[in-house]
Write a protein that holds these residues in place. Structure first.
Motif, PDB file in Angstrom:
ATOM      1  N   ASP A 112       0.780  -1.234   0.000  1.00  0.00           N
ATOM      2  CA  ASP A 112       0.000   0.000   0.000  1.00  0.00           C
ATOM      3  C   ASP A 112       0.814   1.288   0.000  1.00  0.00           C
ATOM      4  OD1 ASP A 112       1.064  -0.293   2.488  1.00  0.00           O
ATOM      5  OD2 ASP A 112      -0.847  -0.326   3.571  1.00  0.00           O
ATOM      6  N   GLU A 113       2.131   1.214  -0.186  1.00  0.00           N
ATOM      7  CA  GLU A 113       2.924   2.436  -0.224  1.00  0.00           C
ATOM      8  C   GLU A 113       4.239   2.202  -0.967  1.00  0.00           C
ATOM      9  OE1 GLU A 113       3.748   3.639   3.751  1.00  0.00           O
ATOM     10  OE2 GLU A 113       4.989   1.892   4.221  1.00  0.00           O
ATOM     11  N   PHE A 114       4.874   3.305  -1.345  1.00  0.00           N
ATOM     12  CA  PHE A 114       6.189   3.204  -1.960  1.00  0.00           C
ATOM     13  C   PHE A 114       7.084   4.309  -1.407  1.00  0.00           C
ATOM     14  CE2 PHE A 114       4.099   6.299  -4.661  1.00  0.00           C
ATOM     15  CZ  PHE A 114       5.106   7.200  -4.983  1.00  0.00           C
ATOM     16  N   THR A 115       8.392   4.066  -1.446  1.00  0.00           N
ATOM     17  CA  THR A 115       9.377   5.017  -0.941  1.00  0.00           C
ATOM     18  C   THR A 115      10.462   5.200  -1.990  1.00  0.00           C
ATOM     19  OG1 THR A 115       9.005   4.245   1.332  1.00  0.00           O
ATOM     20  CG2 THR A 115      11.010   5.540   0.906  1.00  0.00           C
ATOM     21  N   GLU A 116      10.709   6.437  -2.376  1.00  0.00           N
ATOM     22  CA  GLU A 116      11.751   6.710  -3.358  1.00  0.00           C
ATOM     23  C   GLU A 116      13.114   6.289  -2.808  1.00  0.00           C
ATOM     24  OE1 GLU A 116      11.185  10.846  -3.758  1.00  0.00           O
ATOM     25  OE2 GLU A 116       9.496  10.672  -5.145  1.00  0.00           O
ATOM     26  N   ALA A 117      13.909   5.691  -3.671  1.00  0.00           N
ATOM     27  CA  ALA A 117      15.252   5.300  -3.267  1.00  0.00           C
ATOM     28  C   ALA A 117      16.068   6.544  -2.939  1.00  0.00           C
ATOM     29  CB  ALA A 117      15.925   4.502  -4.380  1.00  0.00           C
ATOM     30  N   LYS A 118      16.794   6.495  -1.852  1.00  0.00           N
ATOM     31  CA  LYS A 118      17.604   7.630  -1.451  1.00  0.00           C
ATOM     32  C   LYS A 118      18.810   7.770  -2.372  1.00  0.00           C
ATOM     33  CE  LYS A 118      16.339   7.464   3.466  1.00  0.00           C
ATOM     34  NZ  LYS A 118      16.847   7.307   4.847  1.00  0.00           N
ATOM     35  N   LEU A 119      19.226   8.996  -2.579  1.00  0.00           N
ATOM     36  CA  LEU A 119      20.403   9.253  -3.385  1.00  0.00           C
ATOM     37  C   LEU A 119      21.638   8.921  -2.567  1.00  0.00           C
ATOM     38  CD1 LEU A 119      21.489  10.365  -6.064  1.00  0.00           C
ATOM     39  CD2 LEU A 119      21.473  12.637  -5.048  1.00  0.00           C
ATOM     40  N   LYS A 120      22.367   7.905  -3.016  1.00  0.00           N
ATOM     41  CA  LYS A 120      23.527   7.456  -2.245  1.00  0.00           C
ATOM     42  C   LYS A 120      24.662   8.467  -2.283  1.00  0.00           C
ATOM     43  CE  LYS A 120      22.454   2.563  -2.966  1.00  0.00           C
ATOM     44  NZ  LYS A 120      22.926   1.256  -3.518  1.00  0.00           N
ATOM     45  N   GLN A 121      24.718   9.229  -3.385  1.00  0.00           N
ATOM     46  CA  GLN A 121      25.805  10.184  -3.553  1.00  0.00           C
ATOM     47  C   GLN A 121      25.451  11.493  -2.843  1.00  0.00           C
ATOM     48  OE1 GLN A 121      28.921  11.173  -3.670  1.00  0.00           O
ATOM     49  NE2 GLN A 121      29.129   9.851  -5.462  1.00  0.00           N
ATOM     50  N   LYS A 122      26.063  11.737  -1.693  1.00  0.00           N
ATOM     51  CA  LYS A 122      25.767  12.939  -0.924  1.00  0.00           C
ATOM     52  C   LYS A 122      26.569  14.142  -1.408  1.00  0.00           C
ATOM     53  CE  LYS A 122      23.035  10.566   1.719  1.00  0.00           C
ATOM     54  NZ  LYS A 122      21.571  10.708   1.556  1.00  0.00           N
ATOM     55  N   LYS A 123      27.783  13.926  -1.877  1.00  0.00           N
ATOM     56  CA  LYS A 123      28.638  15.025  -2.307  1.00  0.00           C
ATOM     57  C   LYS A 123      28.226  15.505  -3.707  1.00  0.00           C
ATOM     58  CE  LYS A 123      32.855  13.655   0.179  1.00  0.00           C
ATOM     59  NZ  LYS A 123      34.300  13.314   0.007  1.00  0.00           N
ATOM     60  N   ASN A 124      28.677  16.686  -4.065  1.00  0.00           N
ATOM     61  CA  ASN A 124      28.551  17.153  -5.435  1.00  0.00           C
ATOM     62  C   ASN A 124      29.534  16.390  -6.323  1.00  0.00           C
ATOM     63  OD1 ASN A 124      26.509  19.059  -4.922  1.00  0.00           O
ATOM     64  ND2 ASN A 124      28.014  20.553  -4.224  1.00  0.00           N
ATOM     65  N   ILE A 125      29.419  16.585  -7.619  1.00  0.00           N
ATOM     66  CA  ILE A 125      30.173  15.765  -8.576  1.00  0.00           C
ATOM     67  C   ILE A 125      30.900  16.658  -9.575  1.00  0.00           C
ATOM     68  CG2 ILE A 125      29.968  14.044 -10.426  1.00  0.00           C
ATOM     69  CD1 ILE A 125      27.386  13.076  -8.994  1.00  0.00           C
ATOM     70  N   ILE A 126      32.127  16.297  -9.885  1.00  0.00           N
ATOM     71  CA  ILE A 126      32.855  16.904 -11.002  1.00  0.00           C
ATOM     72  C   ILE A 126      33.129  15.806 -12.014  1.00  0.00           C
ATOM     73  CG2 ILE A 126      34.976  18.026 -11.765  1.00  0.00           C
ATOM     74  CD1 ILE A 126      35.184  19.334  -9.037  1.00  0.00           C
ATOM     75  N   ILE A 127      32.698  16.030 -13.255  1.00  0.00           N
ATOM     76  CA  ILE A 127      32.918  15.061 -14.324  1.00  0.00           C
ATOM     77  C   ILE A 127      33.951  15.625 -15.293  1.00  0.00           C
ATOM     78  CG2 ILE A 127      31.901  13.778 -16.226  1.00  0.00           C
ATOM     79  CD1 ILE A 127      29.231  13.871 -14.813  1.00  0.00           C
ATOM     80  N   PHE A 128      35.052  14.898 -15.486  1.00  0.00           N
ATOM     81  CA  PHE A 128      36.057  15.255 -16.481  1.00  0.00           C
ATOM     82  C   PHE A 128      35.592  14.712 -17.830  1.00  0.00           C
ATOM     83  CE2 PHE A 128      38.298  15.724 -12.575  1.00  0.00           C
ATOM     84  CZ  PHE A 128      39.361  16.591 -12.804  1.00  0.00           C
ATOM     85  N   ALA A 129      35.366  15.595 -18.785  1.00  0.00           N
ATOM     86  CA  ALA A 129      34.807  15.149 -20.067  1.00  0.00           C
ATOM     87  C   ALA A 129      35.293  16.035 -21.208  1.00  0.00           C
ATOM     88  CB  ALA A 129      33.284  15.186 -20.011  1.00  0.00           C
ATOM     89  N   ARG A 130      35.340  15.445 -22.374  1.00  0.00           N
ATOM     90  CA  ARG A 130      35.701  16.195 -23.574  1.00  0.00           C
ATOM     91  C   ARG A 130      34.487  16.979 -24.069  1.00  0.00           C
ATOM     92  NH1 ARG A 130      40.682  14.093 -24.704  1.00  0.00           N
ATOM     93  NH2 ARG A 130      41.028  11.985 -23.871  1.00  0.00           N
TER      94      ARG A 130
END
Length: 349
Positions: free
Chosen positions: A83-101
């Motif tokens: 009778d209910e649902f719970t959104e999965a918690k975001l495991k990543q608490k820190k901010n993110i930097i992505i190195f990309a071209r």
């Protein structure tokens, strides 16, 4: 943002910078995985968390793109009971930097369109990760085999906070986002300017499909017949693609209690059998050539028809590099250009 400044850091200083950044951010970059490739003793290059300058593979194109940081291959969306649902918690608490071209940063802009600008609904699970991300541009000092970013305009971007021009023992670092200014206090400045590719050896004339009538005529063109036997519908091209976003959702019911479980989102592909299967077992595209045709026409026409921002392609060359049948995407585009010309000539256009 304030006017950008460029600094020159030695290897040890870069590792010190990374240590300081990791207090607030998780750093993702291309990492070489020894013997992790398709063939024996072949390496694979994938996006992983990094801690040091030496972790980054900056001389070769990554096998897979940065999209996996934002949309993992498999992710739990929510947990449910009777009778209910719970959104999965975001495991990543820190901010993110992505190195990309540049091409991969432009590819994320296409992902943003799909997940955040597709009608009036934003994908909650994508957005909560996307809001944490800043980009560190990786300068392309050389092109890779099969790249044609200049042909689609993805060779340049200004959508980054910080940029790196890597050398063996040092790096020139441009800082655009004033958020990062304090990390470079007392560091040596540089007159170096981050550059972008201006020309590729491989030049591709991207097909222009002006309307749905032309698209429908192309669907019937015999050019697709050759792919019935060539393409094996494995989906390798779409998984490697930096802009593809197809997924399936699956409810996993726990065997201990069949009334509770979780819903997962998992990468999928319009190229594989069963992707378009409907209730009753009906499929829209049963032949491999039909699947391949759908993928190509969506890249060239379908995405642009919806968003009016050009093709759903950044010219990274990964799809051709990953195809076990050696099907060239640029050659397919060339065939498509010829087919368009042929159709228009028959109509007297």
């Amino acid at each position: 943002m304030a006017t950008s400044k460029t600094y020159l850091l030695e290897k040890e200083e870069i590792n010190e910078l990374f240590t300081n950044l990791e207090k607030q951010y998780v750093l993702y970059a291309p990492v070489k995985i020894s013997a992790g490739g398709r063939y024996q003793e072949q390496d694979s290059i994938m996006y992983k968390p990094i801690h040091t300058y030496q972790d980054i593979e900056f001389n070769e194109r990554s096998t897979y793109s940065a999209k996996e940081v934002l949309t993992p291959i498999t992710q739990t969306l929510f947990y449910f009971t009777d009778d209910e649902f719970t959104e999965a918690k975001l495991k990543q608490k820190k901010n993110i930097i992505i190195f990309a071209r540049s091409c991969d940063i432009n590819a994320i802009k296409i992902q943003d369109q799909i997940y955040l600008e597709n009608g009036n609904i934003e994908d909650f699970f994508y957005k909560r990760v996307r809001n944490k991300v800043k980009f560190a541009l990786m300068e392309c000092s050389k092109e890779f085999d099969g790249c044609f970013c200049c042909s689609v305009g993805s060779n340049k971007t200004d959508h980054y906070s910080i940029a790196f021009s890597f050398e063996k023992e040092k790096a020139h670092i441009e800082v655009k986002d004033e958020t990062f200014d304090h990390y470079f206090n007392s560091k040596k400045t540089s007159h170096y300017q981050i550059s972008f590719p201006t020309e590729n050896k491989l030049k591709v004339n991207f097909p222009v499909i002006e309307n749905i009538d032309l698209a429908n005529q192309l669907k019937k063109h015999p050019m697709w017949d050759e792919f019935e036997n060539r393409c094996i519908a494995c989906g390798a091209c779409t998984i490697a693609c930096s802009t593809c976003s197809c997924f399936e959702t699956t409810d996993i019911v726990y065997t201990e209690n069949p009334h509770i479980g979780e819903r997962r989102r998992t990468y999928s592909s319009c190229m594989i059998n069963g992707f378009d299967e409907m209730a009753g077992g009906n499929c829209f595209r049963k032949k491999n050539s039909e699947k391949y045709r759908y993928k190509i026409l969506h890249k060239v026409y379908g995405h642009n028809a919806r968003f009016q921002t050009g093709p759903m392609c950044v010219g990274c060359g990964r799809c051709s590099a990953r195809c076990p049948q050696l099907i060239s995407y640029p050659e397919t585009l060339k065939k498509l250009c010829h087919a368009i010309k042929e159709i228009k000539q028959k109509k007297g256009v």
